[in-house]
Design a protein around this motif. Structure first.
Motif, PDB file in Angstrom:
ATOM      1  N   GLY A 212       1.471   3.220  -1.564  1.00 59.22           N
ATOM      2  CA  GLY A 212       1.637   4.889  -1.013  1.00 59.22           C
ATOM      3  C   GLY A 212       0.727   4.964   0.005  1.00 59.22           C
ATOM      4  N   PRO A 213       0.766   6.296   0.773  1.00 59.27           N
ATOM      5  CA  PRO A 213      -1.072   6.551   1.459  1.00 59.27           C
ATOM      6  C   PRO A 213      -2.427   6.036   1.061  1.00 59.27           C
ATOM      7  CG  PRO A 213       0.179   8.253   1.107  1.00 59.27           C
ATOM      8  CD  PRO A 213       0.248   7.278  -0.261  1.00 59.27           C
ATOM      9  N   MET A 214      -2.128   6.091   0.012  1.00 61.46           N
ATOM     10  CA  MET A 214      -4.453   5.113  -1.064  1.00 61.46           C
ATOM     11  C   MET A 214      -3.765   4.181  -0.301  1.00 61.46           C
ATOM     12  SD  MET A 214      -6.084   6.003  -2.700  1.00 61.46           S
ATOM     13  CE  MET A 214      -5.728   7.000  -4.056  1.00 61.46           C
ATOM     14  N   ARG A 215      -3.397   3.153   0.162  1.00 59.67           N
ATOM     15  CA  ARG A 215      -2.985   2.004   0.867  1.00 59.67           C
ATOM     16  C   ARG A 215      -4.068   2.137   1.624  1.00 59.67           C
ATOM     17  NH1 ARG A 215      -1.249  -3.069   0.143  1.00 59.67           N
ATOM     18  NH2 ARG A 215      -0.784  -4.973   1.421  1.00 59.67           N
ATOM     19  N   MET A 216      -3.317   2.473   2.424  1.00 54.61           N
ATOM     20  CA  MET A 216      -4.427   2.719   3.602  1.00 54.61           C
ATOM     21  C   MET A 216      -5.485   2.985   3.733  1.00 54.61           C
ATOM     22  SD  MET A 216      -1.294   1.315   5.882  1.00 54.61           S
ATOM     23  CE  MET A 216      -2.957   1.984   7.420  1.00 54.61           C
ATOM     24  N   HIS A 217      -5.449   4.019   3.245  1.00 55.62           N
ATOM     25  CA  HIS A 217      -7.085   4.778   2.793  1.00 55.62           C
ATOM     26  C   HIS A 217      -8.082   3.614   2.717  1.00 55.62           C
ATOM     27  CE1 HIS A 217      -6.925   8.612   3.879  1.00 55.62           C
ATOM     28  NE2 HIS A 217      -5.531   9.357   3.400  1.00 55.62           N
ATOM     29  N   GLU A 218      -7.767   2.222   2.055  1.00 53.62           N
ATOM     30  CA  GLU A 218      -8.430   2.196   0.706  1.00 53.62           C
ATOM     31  C   GLU A 218      -8.551   0.098   1.824  1.00 53.62           C
ATOM     32  OE1 GLU A 218      -9.693   0.918  -2.718  1.00 53.62           O
ATOM     33  OE2 GLU A 218     -10.544   2.926  -1.311  1.00 53.62           O
ATOM     34  N   MET A 219      -7.692   0.431   2.794  1.00 50.59           N
ATOM     35  CA  MET A 219      -8.177  -0.860   3.468  1.00 50.59           C
ATOM     36  C   MET A 219      -8.492  -0.396   4.542  1.00 50.59           C
ATOM     37  SD  MET A 219      -3.762  -2.234   4.305  1.00 50.59           S
ATOM     38  CE  MET A 219      -3.973  -3.471   6.374  1.00 50.59           C
ATOM     39  N   SER A 220      -8.820   0.738   5.274  1.00 55.97           N
ATOM     40  CA  SER A 220      -9.778   1.196   6.192  1.00 55.97           C
ATOM     41  C   SER A 220     -11.250   1.262   5.439  1.00 55.97           C
ATOM     42  CB  SER A 220      -9.843   2.667   6.590  1.00 55.97           C
ATOM     43  OG  SER A 220      -9.930   2.935   7.437  1.00 55.97           O
ATOM     44  N   PRO A 458       2.046   9.452  -5.169  1.00 60.70           N
ATOM     45  CA  PRO A 458       2.848   8.840  -6.276  1.00 60.70           C
ATOM     46  C   PRO A 458       2.153   7.732  -7.205  1.00 60.70           C
ATOM     47  CG  PRO A 458       2.191   8.364  -3.323  1.00 60.70           C
ATOM     48  CD  PRO A 458       0.734   9.489  -4.159  1.00 60.70           C
ATOM     49  N   TYR A 459       1.451   7.225  -7.110  1.00 58.04           N
ATOM     50  CA  TYR A 459       0.256   7.195  -8.715  1.00 58.04           C
ATOM     51  C   TYR A 459       0.791   7.937  -9.508  1.00 58.04           C
ATOM     52  CZ  TYR A 459      -2.312   4.313  -5.907  1.00 58.04           C
ATOM     53  OH  TYR A 459      -3.164   3.302  -5.064  1.00 58.04           O
ATOM     54  N   ALA A 460       0.820   9.491 -10.056  1.00 55.17           N
ATOM     55  CA  ALA A 460       1.060  10.471 -10.719  1.00 55.17           C
ATOM     56  C   ALA A 460       2.552  10.287 -11.232  1.00 55.17           C
ATOM     57  CB  ALA A 460       0.171  11.398 -10.042  1.00 55.17           C
ATOM     58  N   ILE A 461       2.843  10.398  -9.880  1.00 59.26           N
ATOM     59  CA  ILE A 461       4.893  10.540 -10.094  1.00 59.26           C
ATOM     60  C   ILE A 461       5.263   9.547 -10.775  1.00 59.26           C
ATOM     61  CG2 ILE A 461       6.854  10.220  -8.657  1.00 59.26           C
ATOM     62  CD1 ILE A 461       6.220  12.173  -6.863  1.00 59.26           C
ATOM     63  N   THR A 462       4.281   7.982 -10.298  1.00 51.10           N
ATOM     64  CA  THR A 462       4.869   6.783 -11.285  1.00 51.10           C
ATOM     65  C   THR A 462       3.965   7.076 -13.249  1.00 51.10           C
ATOM     66  OG1 THR A 462       4.133   5.347  -9.585  1.00 51.10           O
ATOM     67  CG2 THR A 462       3.939   4.023 -11.377  1.00 51.10           C
ATOM     68  N   VAL A 463       3.188   7.738 -13.321  1.00 42.07           N
ATOM     69  CA  VAL A 463       3.063   7.483 -14.312  1.00 42.07           C
ATOM     70  C   VAL A 463       3.620   8.315 -15.225  1.00 42.07           C
ATOM     71  CG1 VAL A 463       1.534   8.019 -16.004  1.00 42.07           C
ATOM     72  CG2 VAL A 463       0.685   6.466 -14.096  1.00 42.07           C
ATOM     73  N   VAL A 497       6.420  -5.346 -10.681  1.00 42.91           N
ATOM     74  CA  VAL A 497       7.510  -4.738  -9.392  1.00 42.91           C
ATOM     75  C   VAL A 497       6.939  -3.994  -8.598  1.00 42.91           C
ATOM     76  CG1 VAL A 497       9.894  -3.171  -9.269  1.00 42.91           C
ATOM     77  CG2 VAL A 497       8.673  -4.633 -10.639  1.00 42.91           C
ATOM     78  N   ILE A 498       6.527  -3.355  -8.700  1.00 41.40           N
ATOM     79  CA  ILE A 498       5.688  -2.243  -7.441  1.00 41.40           C
ATOM     80  C   ILE A 498       4.336  -3.024  -6.370  1.00 41.40           C
ATOM     81  CG2 ILE A 498       4.062  -0.803  -5.888  1.00 41.40           C
ATOM     82  CD1 ILE A 498       4.713   1.067  -8.496  1.00 41.40           C
ATOM     83  N   ARG A 499       3.951  -4.044  -7.053  1.00 42.94           N
ATOM     84  CA  ARG A 499       2.755  -5.406  -6.384  1.00 42.94           C
ATOM     85  C   ARG A 499       4.274  -6.355  -5.207  1.00 42.94           C
ATOM     86  NH1 ARG A 499      -1.598  -8.526  -9.064  1.00 42.94           N
ATOM     87  NH2 ARG A 499       0.257 -10.070  -9.892  1.00 42.94           N
TER      88      ARG A 499
END
Length: 507
Positions: A212-220, A458-463, A497-499
């Motif tokens: 989700g959006p977190m991926r871009m922030h972590e990559m940056s 996205p993380y909260a919705i997954t849980v 699965v998500i990974r």
């Protein structure tokens, strides 16, 4: 409009606008204004009166205690930063915490340990762990998520916390067959959202991926060193005299002082803040009787005075430098105080329009034909109500009496229903942009509030999705251990699965 779906329109409008425009202040203000229009039947003068008197002024008056605690905490953080304590702790952590996984897990563990109150948790964990996560290039958005995901969930499963006090207080006078605190404790094993959130954080951290959006922030953060913090949130030139103890001692003092403050207000030492003597010498009873909006500032002001005396006595700061931190701390807390004022005003409008009555009627209508499925239904309803209103406490305050009315005291589904109500309240609060806990987590991590909301959603919705399935199972199996194992397996399996999906996208 009273007691109909229109009661939920103002908060839904505010949330949608906030997510679209990425601007919290105007979105919340429009939500308050629309709510005031509904309350006043579109009369212009009455609308202004409702927005100001019933909304903003009442919000400031009712939350003056937590505003004061925020300012005190901001000043303590400014003092610790100015003394060089934060920088010294960052240097120590860089030597002793070698990996990003270690830094994330250390933040998680500290969040679990500070279970007294969610506001206190968010701001304390944020101020302590920012130097550590910054040194390992963990984005501020990820830090805010870990803070938020341990604050309310751990408070909701800790028998000694302000949340336990709130739940037991709501359940105390209901004919459920148990005392309020006993009902809370029995409900802990079935609080799947809180428990599975911990499983989710540990698994996600060990699997070393984001989505989700977190991926871009972590990559940056990892590739460019862009942590995404607020402007001026980075530490100033560090004081070379600072030591790790200059951070640890103020934080420990704050924890001890706030704990004493809360049990003092609750009457542990003889008389409570309201003149009663029922909780004298009763630690858990005093916590159940306390008012965090009074106890936290009580402890905070003592910790602040002791911190100033300590830092001046150690000569890492002069008294003049220490006093210069007072306006700095206040300024740092202006954004969360402003958002909190508007969010509370919006909650007032929602309550005035009869959101509680609308949800109650909807729940009563569903109870007839979905008996074993009711825990899952209760979880969803609590999620929606907490998301729209931005309050966990208000949500379980509305739903717990309804749950006890639906299930008889002899029913094994009573405990599961109470748990589903509490878990849904935490989940909705966790997702909501107008939740005070979400606002505190943004303040603790010093990150833009809507950036925190969009990355953690996205993380909260997954849980939440896994928890919903687990509550369906619990309605039929009614065994906490079996359900928790199933929920944990589903959580980890979902992450695999998500990974896999994310890996295919990257390829």
């Amino acid at each position: 409009m009273y007691g109909t779906f229109w009661a939920l329109v103002p908060p839904i409008l505010a949330i949608v606008l906030a997510l679209i425009t990425k601007e919290a202040y105007s979105s919340l203000f429009i939500g308050v204004l629309v709510g005031a229009l509904f309350c006043a039947n579109f009369a212009p003068v009455a609308t202004l009166d409702a927005a100001l008197n019933d909304g903003f002024i009442a919000a400031i008056a009712d939350n003056a205690g937590i505003f004061l605690f925020l300012v005190i905490l901001g000043i303590i953080v400014a003092l610790v930063n100015a003394s060089g304590g934060s920088a010294a702790f960052g240097r120590w952590a860089e030597k002793n915490i070698k990996t990003r996984v270690g830094a994330a897990l250390a933040t998680f563990v500290l969040g679990i340990l500070i279970f007294i109150d969610d506001y206190f948790n968010c701001l304390t964990v944020g101020s302590v762990m920012r130097p550590v996560t910054d040194s390992h290039k963990i984005s501020r958005a990820k830090l805010a998520y870990i803070i938020d995901a341990t604050a309310a969930p751990v408070c909701m499963i800790a028998p000694i916390s302000s949340w336990a006090a709130a739940v037991s207080g709501v359940a105390a006078d209901l004919d459920a067959g148990f005392s309020g605190i006993e009902l809370f404790i029995r409900a802990i094993p079935y609080n799947f959202y809180s428990l599975l959130t911990f499983v989710f954080i540990i698994a996600l951290t060990l699997m070393k991926f984001d989505y989700g959006p977190m991926r871009m922030h972590e990559m940056s953060a990892q590739l460019n060193g862009h942590l995404g913090g607020l402007e001026n949130s980075e530490d100033e030139n560090a004081n070379p005299k600072g030591k790790v103890i200059d951070l640890i001692l103020p934080v420990v003092t704050l924890i001890i002082a706030c704990t004493i403050g809360m049990i003092y207000v609750g009457g542990f030492f003889g008389v409570d803040a309201w003149g009663g003597t029922d909780c004298a010498g009763d630690f858990i009873g005093a916590f159940g009787n306390t008012d965090a909006f009074v106890g936290l500032p009580w402890g905070g002001i003592i910790a602040l005075v002791l911190t100033v005396i300590y830092l001046c006595a150690r000569r890492v700061l002069s008294f003049k430098e220490a006093m210069a931190c007072v306006p700095k701390g206040f300024i740092a807390m202006v954004p969360p105080i402003t958002i909190l004022t508007m969010a509370v005003s919006l909650k007032t409008m929602t309550s005035t329009l009869g959101a509680a009555e609308f949800v109650r009627d909807m729940m009563m209508g569903a109870s007839a034909g979905l008996y074993s499925m009711l825990p899952a239904v209760i979880f969803v309803v609590a999620c929606v109500l907490a998301f729209a209103s931005g309050t966990s406490w208000g949500t379980f305050g509305i739903l717990i009496p309804i749950v006890t009315a639906i299930f008889p005291a002899s029913s094994s589904l009573l405990i599961i229903g109470i748990s589903a109500c509490c878990a849904g309240a935490v989940c909705g609060d966790h997702c909501s942009p107008i939740s005070d806990t979400t606002i505190m987590a943004s303040a603790g991590a010093q990150v833009d509030h809507l950036k925190h909301v969009s990355t953690q959603l996205p993380y909260a919705i997954t849980v939440a999705a896994v928890s919903f399935v687990t509550y369906i199972v619990a309605g039929f199996v009614q065994n906490a251990i079996i359900c928790l194992v199933i929920g944990a397996v589903l959580t980890v399996g979902t992450l695999f699965v998500i990974r896999s999906v994310e890996s295919k996208k990257a390829a």
